[in-house]
Design a protein around this motif. Structure first.
Motif, mmCIF file in Angstrom:
data_model
loop_
_atom_site.group_PDB
_atom_site.id
_atom_site.type_symbol
_atom_site.label_atom_id
_atom_site.label_comp_id
_atom_site.label_asym_id
_atom_site.label_seq_id
_atom_site.Cartn_x
_atom_site.Cartn_y
_atom_site.Cartn_z
ATOM 1 N N UNK A 115 -19.899 -15.147 -35.572
ATOM 2 C CA UNK A 115 -20.514 -15.186 -34.245
ATOM 3 C C UNK A 115 -20.412 -16.517 -33.527
ATOM 4 N N UNK A 116 -20.530 -17.603 -34.271
ATOM 5 C CA UNK A 116 -20.436 -18.914 -33.606
ATOM 6 C C UNK A 116 -19.067 -19.093 -32.973
ATOM 7 N N UNK A 117 -18.046 -18.784 -33.769
ATOM 8 C CA UNK A 117 -16.674 -18.931 -33.260
ATOM 9 C C UNK A 117 -16.434 -17.937 -32.134
ATOM 10 N N UNK A 118 -17.020 -16.763 -32.302
ATOM 11 C CA UNK A 118 -16.903 -15.701 -31.300
ATOM 12 C C UNK A 118 -17.426 -16.184 -29.950
ATOM 13 N N UNK A 119 -18.588 -16.838 -29.985
ATOM 14 C CA UNK A 119 -19.167 -17.336 -28.735
ATOM 15 C C UNK A 119 -18.270 -18.395 -28.100
ATOM 16 N N UNK A 120 -17.694 -19.248 -28.938
ATOM 17 C CA UNK A 120 -16.795 -20.280 -28.400
ATOM 18 C C UNK A 120 -15.565 -19.660 -27.774
ATOM 19 N N UNK A 121 -14.954 -18.709 -28.508
ATOM 20 C CA UNK A 121 -13.733 -18.079 -28.001
ATOM 21 C C UNK A 121 -14.038 -17.354 -26.696
ATOM 22 N N UNK A 122 -15.191 -16.675 -26.683
ATOM 23 C CA UNK A 122 -15.528 -15.917 -25.482
ATOM 24 C C UNK A 122 -15.779 -16.844 -24.291
ATOM 25 N N UNK A 123 -16.440 -17.959 -24.558
ATOM 26 C CA UNK A 123 -16.714 -18.903 -23.460
ATOM 27 C C UNK A 123 -15.399 -19.463 -22.902
ATOM 28 N N UNK A 124 -14.481 -19.800 -23.810
ATOM 29 C CA UNK A 124 -13.206 -20.379 -23.350
ATOM 30 C C UNK A 124 -12.404 -19.358 -22.553
ATOM 31 N N UNK A 125 -12.304 -18.146 -23.071
ATOM 32 C CA UNK A 125 -11.513 -17.131 -22.379
ATOM 33 C C UNK A 125 -12.181 -16.772 -21.050
ATOM 34 N N UNK A 126 -13.524 -16.744 -21.052
ATOM 35 C CA UNK A 126 -14.254 -16.493 -19.807
ATOM 36 C C UNK A 126 -13.962 -17.581 -18.781
ATOM 37 N N UNK A 127 -13.907 -18.831 -19.245
ATOM 38 C CA UNK A 127 -13.608 -19.937 -18.320
ATOM 39 C C UNK A 127 -12.184 -19.810 -17.785
ATOM 40 N N UNK A 128 -11.259 -19.405 -18.643
ATOM 41 C CA UNK A 128 -9.874 -19.223 -18.183
ATOM 42 C C UNK A 128 -9.808 -18.190 -17.062
ATOM 43 N N UNK A 129 -10.596 -17.124 -17.209
ATOM 44 C CA UNK A 129 -10.612 -16.092 -16.154
ATOM 45 C C UNK A 129 -11.231 -16.646 -14.874
ATOM 46 N N UNK A 130 -12.336 -17.354 -15.034
ATOM 47 C CA UNK A 130 -12.987 -17.910 -13.839
ATOM 48 C C UNK A 130 -12.093 -18.900 -13.116
ATOM 49 N N UNK A 131 -11.269 -19.605 -13.889
ATOM 50 C CA UNK A 131 -10.360 -20.574 -13.276
ATOM 51 C C UNK A 131 -9.142 -19.896 -12.649
ATOM 52 N N UNK A 132 -9.099 -18.601 -12.755
ATOM 53 C CA UNK A 132 -8.052 -17.859 -12.059
ATOM 54 C C UNK A 132 -6.772 -17.670 -12.855
ATOM 55 N N UNK A 133 -6.807 -17.980 -14.145
ATOM 56 C CA UNK A 133 -5.575 -17.833 -14.926
ATOM 57 C C UNK A 133 -5.556 -16.504 -15.672
ATOM 58 N N UNK A 134 -4.403 -16.170 -16.186
ATOM 59 C CA UNK A 134 -4.272 -15.018 -17.078
ATOM 60 C C UNK A 134 -4.199 -15.563 -18.505
ATOM 61 N N UNK A 135 -5.226 -15.302 -19.323
ATOM 62 C CA UNK A 135 -5.130 -15.717 -20.727
ATOM 63 C C UNK A 135 -4.077 -14.868 -21.433
ATOM 64 N N UNK A 136 -3.195 -15.532 -22.162
ATOM 65 C CA UNK A 136 -2.196 -14.810 -22.956
ATOM 66 C C UNK A 136 -2.519 -15.107 -24.416
#
Ligand code: GLU
Length: 372
Positions: A115-136
């Motif tokens: 879960x800890x890593x999950x929260x980090x990964x989710x926060x990062x990918x969420x930020x990538x979306x907010x910044x307008x990028x496509x996470x690959x």
């Protein structure tokens, strides 16, 4: 894009190796260009798009001209290292042509299961979306081995889709859906347009076939479906053998749709609510309680007291100061030590106290179940 995909806001697209890589000629650039154009059209119509792209090992093999047949572990990891960098470049170039930024994310199984890593990964990918990028996204194949890997990107994509509360997961593959029997060997096989519930009969139809380049077959796609629909994410299996696969899908092209079993958020929240004993407590005032009831996150300012020892990502209970009653449960955004330091403080003060930029909340609203 205002057809079949119109109602799905956040879409994860999984691309199988065989679609991106030709054993003889390498990367299928024209196909990727057409996919990038479809992704741009989706984004222009207001969708958020994430890609889970296979192809690192297949591309690396082609670049290295490694013989057919199975590779030793270290060889396939080396092939992934060489292939991944080429794959990322190809994605970045294809999306750049459409004016879209690409963010590369390589994950290991712990990033979605702990879960800890999950929260980090989710926060990062969420930020990538907010910044307008496509996470690959792909598995970090150069370091993942044995039981510490997903092994196939179908399940990885489903985990990413549920982690990100996606509305839809599209598995682009070399088949256009789930068939009642293998369409290659049984002429009476027919495609199933919609799966309402994944029954044992549906699972039996999957068989175990996999193409040469990819690890998953229909079986891992059904497993992905189980992960997705339980968490409220719809899934479609569609063909990517032709250019513009998403436009075709949106226009009503052949596919199998797996219906989600419930609303996206409720499945995730029921997972939280269903956690065993909470690791700690946050006692809050009536003002914070009122904010939680309107669907807001729990901010440090509303917390009066921190009880117990817990780590970021642990499930904790929210207690109302006046009555001592549990009013909510959620995943801690901070460790208990940090939480004690910032309880009662305004968001603007936190960076100075902790020495790093604060997270969004003590408990984020997406990670919290508020009682009646
Ligand atoms: N992660 C693997 C790769 O990029 C693919 C796994 C799969 O085929 O599902 O090569």
């Amino acid at each position: 894009m205002n057809g079949r995909l119109a109602s799905y806001k956040r879409i994860v697209i999984k691309i199988g190796s065989a679609l991106l890589v030709d054993r003889a000629t390498g990367l299928k650039r024209a196909w990727l260009t057409s996919l990038a154009r479809d992704i741009a059209a989706l984004r222009a119509a207001g969708h958020e798009v994430l890609a889970v792209s296979s192809g690192a090992i297949a591309l690396g093999r082609t670049v290295l001209d490694l013989p057919q047949g199975s590779l030793k572990l270290e060889e396939s990891q080396a092939a992934a290292a060489i292939g991944q960098i080429a794959l990322s470049r190809a994605w970045s170039e294809a999306l750049d042509t459409e004016g879209i930024l690409t963010g590369q994310v390589l994950v290991t199984i712990d990033d979605t299961e702990a879960r800890r890593r999950y929260l980090n990964a989710r926060a990062t990918i969420g930020a990538l979306l907010r910044l307008g990028s496509v996470p690959v996204i792909n598995e970090n194949d150069t370091v993942a081995t044995g039981e510490i890997r997903y092994g196939d990107n179908d399940r990885l994509a489903a985990r990413v889709a549920t982690m990100m509360n996606a509305d839809l997961l599209v598995l682009l593959s070399d088949v256009d859906g789930l068939y009642t029997a293998s369409p290659h060997s049984d002429p009476s096989a027919r495609r199933i347009p919609t799966v309402e519930v994944i029954t044992p009969e549906i699972e039996a139809m999957a068989g175990a076939a996999a193409s040469e380049l990819s690890r998953g077959g229909m079986r891992t796609k059904i497993e992905a479906g189980k992960i997705a629909v339980q968490a409220g994410t719809a899934m479609m299996i569609a063909s990517g053998l032709f250019e513009h696969p998403l436009r075709t899908l949106d226009d009503g092209g052949a596919c199998t749709v797996f219906r989600p079993s419930s609303a996206p958020v409720s499945a995730w929240k029921s997972w939280i609510a269903g956690q065993l004993e909470p690791a700690g407590t946050l006692t809050v005032d009536a003002g914070a309680h009122a904010a939680l009831r309107t669907g807001k996150s729990l901010l440090p300012a509303g917390v009066r007291q921190v009880g117990g020892r817990f780590q970021r990502g642990d499930t904790i209970a929210v207690i109302l100061q006046d009555t001592g009653r549990e009013i909510a449960r959620g995943l801690a955004g901070y460790d208990s030590d940090e939480a004690r330091k910032i309880a009662g403080r305004k968001t603007g003060e936190i960076e100075a106290i902790l020495g790093y930029a604060p997270r969004a909340a003590m408990i984020h609203r997406d990670d919290m179940v508020v009682g009646p």
